[in-house]
Design a protein around this motif. Structure first.
Motif, PDB file in Angstrom:
ATOM      1  N   VAL A 125     -29.758  38.000 -78.947  1.00 42.39           N
ATOM      2  CA  VAL A 125     -29.344  37.886 -77.774  1.00 42.39           C
ATOM      3  C   VAL A 125     -30.451  38.431 -76.617  1.00 42.39           C
ATOM      4  CG1 VAL A 125     -27.410  39.057 -76.033  1.00 42.39           C
ATOM      5  CG2 VAL A 125     -26.905  38.266 -78.385  1.00 42.39           C
ATOM      6  N   ASP A 126     -31.031  39.264 -76.899  1.00 43.19           N
ATOM      7  CA  ASP A 126     -32.029  39.775 -75.958  1.00 43.19           C
ATOM      8  C   ASP A 126     -33.121  38.807 -75.916  1.00 43.19           C
ATOM      9  OD1 ASP A 126     -30.720  42.227 -75.737  1.00 43.19           O
ATOM     10  OD2 ASP A 126     -32.194  43.389 -77.175  1.00 43.19           O
ATOM     11  N   ALA A 127     -33.454  38.143 -76.867  1.00 48.45           N
ATOM     12  CA  ALA A 127     -34.431  37.056 -76.884  1.00 48.45           C
ATOM     13  C   ALA A 127     -33.946  35.544 -76.206  1.00 48.45           C
ATOM     14  CB  ALA A 127     -34.801  36.620 -78.253  1.00 48.45           C
ATOM     15  N   GLY A 128     -32.549  35.732 -75.831  1.00 49.33           N
ATOM     16  CA  GLY A 128     -32.109  34.414 -74.959  1.00 49.33           C
ATOM     17  C   GLY A 128     -31.192  33.493 -75.917  1.00 49.33           C
ATOM     18  N   LEU A 129     -30.640  34.254 -76.760  1.00 56.42           N
ATOM     19  CA  LEU A 129     -29.557  33.244 -77.723  1.00 56.42           C
ATOM     20  C   LEU A 129     -28.588  33.065 -76.811  1.00 56.42           C
ATOM     21  CD1 LEU A 129     -28.566  32.392 -80.523  1.00 56.42           C
ATOM     22  CD2 LEU A 129     -27.639  34.467 -80.585  1.00 56.42           C
ATOM     23  N   PRO A 130     -27.923  31.810 -76.737  1.00 59.02           N
ATOM     24  CA  PRO A 130     -26.954  31.580 -75.694  1.00 59.02           C
ATOM     25  C   PRO A 130     -25.582  31.225 -76.487  1.00 59.02           C
ATOM     26  CG  PRO A 130     -27.894  29.630 -76.426  1.00 59.02           C
ATOM     27  CD  PRO A 130     -28.835  30.677 -76.891  1.00 59.02           C
ATOM     28  N   CYS A 131     -25.671  31.175 -77.822  1.00 56.13           N
ATOM     29  CA  CYS A 131     -24.186  30.791 -78.488  1.00 56.13           C
ATOM     30  C   CYS A 131     -24.084  31.593 -79.685  1.00 56.13           C
ATOM     31  CB  CYS A 131     -24.188  29.409 -78.799  1.00 56.13           C
ATOM     32  SG  CYS A 131     -24.474  28.080 -77.184  1.00 56.13           S
ATOM     33  N   LEU A 132     -22.552  31.695 -80.072  1.00 55.47           N
ATOM     34  CA  LEU A 132     -22.682  32.436 -81.488  1.00 55.47           C
ATOM     35  C   LEU A 132     -21.645  31.403 -82.245  1.00 55.47           C
ATOM     36  CD1 LEU A 132     -23.237  34.752 -83.161  1.00 55.47           C
ATOM     37  CD2 LEU A 132     -21.247  36.061 -82.255  1.00 55.47           C
ATOM     38  N   GLU A 133     -21.734  31.029 -83.438  1.00 56.06           N
ATOM     39  CA  GLU A 133     -20.833  30.638 -84.146  1.00 56.06           C
ATOM     40  C   GLU A 133     -19.669  31.662 -84.740  1.00 56.06           C
ATOM     41  OE1 GLU A 133     -20.546  26.843 -87.386  1.00 56.06           O
ATOM     42  OE2 GLU A 133     -21.799  28.651 -88.060  1.00 56.06           O
ATOM     43  N   VAL A 134     -18.508  31.395 -84.117  1.00 54.67           N
ATOM     44  CA  VAL A 134     -17.337  32.419 -84.350  1.00 54.67           C
ATOM     45  C   VAL A 134     -16.332  31.699 -85.381  1.00 54.67           C
ATOM     46  CG1 VAL A 134     -15.203  33.381 -83.355  1.00 54.67           C
ATOM     47  CG2 VAL A 134     -17.409  33.399 -82.287  1.00 54.67           C
ATOM     48  N   PHE A 135     -16.246  30.151 -85.216  1.00 46.47           N
ATOM     49  CA  PHE A 135     -15.213  29.578 -86.092  1.00 46.47           C
ATOM     50  C   PHE A 135     -16.085  28.871 -87.346  1.00 46.47           C
ATOM     51  CE2 PHE A 135     -13.400  30.182 -82.053  1.00 46.47           C
ATOM     52  CZ  PHE A 135     -11.954  30.607 -82.322  1.00 46.47           C
TER      53      PHE A 135
END
Length: 211
Positions: A125-135
Motif C-alpha cells: 500500500v505504501d508503494a502505491g498498491l491500488p487494489c486488494l482481492e477480497v472475494f
C-alpha cells in the motif's frame, strides 16, 4: 493496458524467461525424486503469451503417471515446503506496481488470505498498491470481512474472482461461483478509466483551432 508499453513488455519477457528457468529447476528436483517430467516438451509447447507456472507442471506430472490430480501434485511435490518447490524469482511487487501504473493499468494483490507475511499488504500500500482481492474462492466469510475492512482502511479498490485456471486445474469448480459484487465492479471500472486517462491524456484543443 495501452497497446504500447515497451518497459512493461520487456519486464514481462524477462519474467517469462525466469519462469522457464524455474520450471527446469523444478523438473530437475522432480527427476531426483523419481518423478521425471517432459520439461523440454513443456517449454517447447508453452503459450508464448503466458508464463509457465506450477499448474502446467502439475499437468505434466499427471501425464507422466506420477500423480492422479493437480491437488496431489501440489501436496506431494509443488506446494510451498514440498520437496520440488522452487520459489518464484524475478520482478519485485513494488516494481510491478510502478510499471503497471505508468502503463495505465492497475494492480491488485491476489488472494491475500494465502500470504504468509500479512505485513506485506501495508508495505505494498505504501508503494502505491491500488487494489486488494477480497472475494476469492479460498476466502471464507470471515476472511472476506477482514480484507474488506483492510481495503476500506487503506482506501483500496476491491477485486475478486474464482481464480479459475482451466477445467483440469485447481479451483475449477469455483468458475462462475465466486464473483465481484456490482458496487465493487463499478468502482473498479472507474479506477481503470482514470488510470487509462493518465496513460493517454486527452489532448487539449486551443479555442482558436479550426475543428
Amino acid at each position: 493496458l495501452p497497446r504500447e508499453a515497451p518497459e512493461l513488455e520487456v519486464a514481462i519477457a524477462r519474467q517469462r524467461r525466469s519462469r522457464e528457468q524455474r520450471a527446469r529447476e523444478i523438473a530437475a528436483r522432480l527427476a531426483s525424486l523419481g518423478a521425471p517430467i517432459d520439461v523440454a516438451g513443456l517449454v517447447a509447447g508453452a503459450d508464448p503469451a503466458k508464463s509457465i507456472a506450477r499448474p502446467q507442471i502439475a499437468q505434466c506430472l499427471i501425464a507422466a503417471g506420477h500423480v492422479a490430480s493437480v491437488a496431489e501434485a501440489f501436496d506431494r511435490f509443488l506446494g510451498e515446503g514440498s520437496p520440488a518447490y522452487v520459489p518464484n524469482r524475478g520482478i519485485s511487487p513494488v516494481e510491478v506496481i510502478e510499471m503497471v501504473g505508468l502503463a495505465g493499468g492497475v494492480c491488485s494483490l491476489a488472494h491475500p488470505g494465502q500470504l504468509k507475511h500479512q505485513d506485506l499488504i501495508e508495505r505494498l500500500v505504501d508503494a502505491g498498491l491500488p487494489c486488494l482481492e477480497v472475494f476469492h474462492s479460498s476466502h471464507d466469510e470471515a476472511a472476506q470481512a477482514h480484507y474488506l475492512g483492510l481495503a476500506n482502511r487503506y482506501g483500496l479498490c476491491v477485486t475478486g474472482g474464482s481464480d479459475y485456471h482451466g477445467e483440469n486445474a485447481r479451483r475449477a469448480e469455483y468458475f462462475g461461483v465466486t464473483n465481484l459484487p456490482a458496487q465493487h465492479y463499478r468502482a473498479l471500472e472507474t479506477l481503470l478509466a482514470t488510470a487509462r486517462q493518465y496513460a493517454h491524456p486527452t489532448p487539449t484543443v486551443p479555442a482558436s483551432a479550426d475543428i
